[in-house]
Design an enzyme around this catalytic site. Structure first.
Site, PDB file in Angstrom:
ATOM      1  N   PRO A   2       0.765  -1.027  -0.254  1.00  0.00           N
ATOM      2  CA  PRO A   2       0.125   0.227  -0.395  1.00  0.00           C
ATOM      3  C   PRO A   2       0.937   1.030   0.077  1.00  0.00           C
ATOM      4  CG  PRO A   2      -0.297  -0.834   1.930  1.00  0.00           C
ATOM      5  CD  PRO A   2       0.747  -1.773   1.525  1.00  0.00           C
ATOM      6  N   GLU A   3       0.577   2.606  -0.334  1.00  0.00           N
ATOM      7  CA  GLU A   3       0.919   2.953  -0.203  1.00  0.00           C
ATOM      8  C   GLU A   3       0.292   4.519   0.409  1.00  0.00           C
ATOM      9  OE1 GLU A   3       2.386   5.110  -3.761  1.00  0.00           O
ATOM     10  OE2 GLU A   3       3.027   2.893  -5.301  1.00  0.00           O
TER      11      GLU A   3
END
Ligand SMILES: [Zn+2]
Length: 291
Positions: A2-3
């Site tokens: 995830p960013e």
């Protein structure tokens, strides 16, 4: 992985379930996450109240009434699921769920407001750690992380300063968490496209000879903030959209301009988007628009 926008979306999804609520019961089904959970993990959480749920880079930080901060990271495959323990709890269902298998439900928080928050992580690269608030600044996980890209202090002067003299590419510099927090492969590609800068350009070229940030540095900071804001807004709408409760939450694939679009037309010039490999990762960009 995830960013930042996805983690921010998760934070907003968890907020109504956790903020202001007490840990009534904590079930630890597996201790061996990225690092083993301490033996007294459940004991240290139970009875404490979540005063606030914040975020630093890709870490979620639950500020607890006990004086501890619960530091949580999703790792590669971690997700949270919010459901209701009791029928009278007024918590909206929130799914940020990539694996539906209960075998990977490692930690369950039963909150005093009736919310049940389940951490699921098939690959177990996710982590949870309790850190006394007074020691948070020295915490090794957080200590060397660069500025928050959406924070007011992050501007062209700051970015140009850390990039000055750097012999690496802009792609590598922006992917470095010490330069700016929370950007990964997807958003670095998107940001460079928005700023019309080549991923191969030297990071040092953000400053003029006098050491001042130039127009490229200004464009880049503006692009970073705009791309992240857009992605978080898209995440917010997907949060309310139950049809997208399938685990795709937070990635907003439909909004990508260049990422994973090799060979497809550039949205700006209709030329072909190119894929190259930089420091072992794919970079997508438009060779005509990005200089
Ligand atoms: Zn183009």
């Amino acid at each position: 992985m995830p960013e930042l926008p996805e983690v921010e979306t998760v934070r907003r999804g968890l907020q109504p379930a956790m903020e202001g609520a007490r840990f009534a019961k904590v079930e630890v089904r597996r201790r061996d996450l990225r690092w083993p959970l301490p033996k007294d993990f459940a004991q240290r959480l139970e009875g404490t109240t979540v005063k606030g749920l914040g975020r630093r880079a890709k870490y979620l930080l639950a500020d607890l009434s006990s004086g501890d901060v619960l530091v949580m990271h999703l790792g590669m495959s971690g997700s949270f699921r919010v459901s209701r323990d009791s029928r009278d709890g007024a918590i909206a269902n929130y799914h940020h769920e990539r694996s539906k298998s209960a075998a990977h439900d490692h930690v369950v928080f039963h909150m005093s407001n009736g919310a049940k928050v389940t951490f699921n992580d098939p690959r177990r690269f996710g982590s949870m750690k309790l850190v006394p608030r007074a020691k948070l600044e020295q915490e090794p996980l957080l200590r060397s992380i660069g500025p928050e890209p959406l924070g007011n202090e992050f501007d062209a002067a700051m970015l140009a300063k850390v990039c000055a003299g750097k012999n690496t590419s802009l792609k590598a510099a922006l992917s470095d968490q010490r330069v700016v927090a929370g950007l990964g492969n997807i958003y670095v590609c998107e940001v460079l496209f928005r700023a019309r800068l080549s991923p191969k350009r030297r990071a040092a070229s953000l400053t003029d000879r006098d050491g001042k940030p130039n127009s490229r540095a200004l464009a880049l900071v503006e692009a970073i903030k705009a791309v992240l804001h857009d992605a978080i807004t898209a995440g917010g709408s997907s949060l309310r959209d139950h049809r997208r409760a399938d685990g795709s939450l937070g990635y907003f694939q439909h909004n990508f301009q260049v990422y994973d679009r090799a060979g497809q037309p550039c949205p700006a010039c209709k030329g072909k988007i190119k894929r190259i490999v930089q420091t072992g990762r794919s970079t997508f960009y438009c060779p005509s628009c990005q200089k």
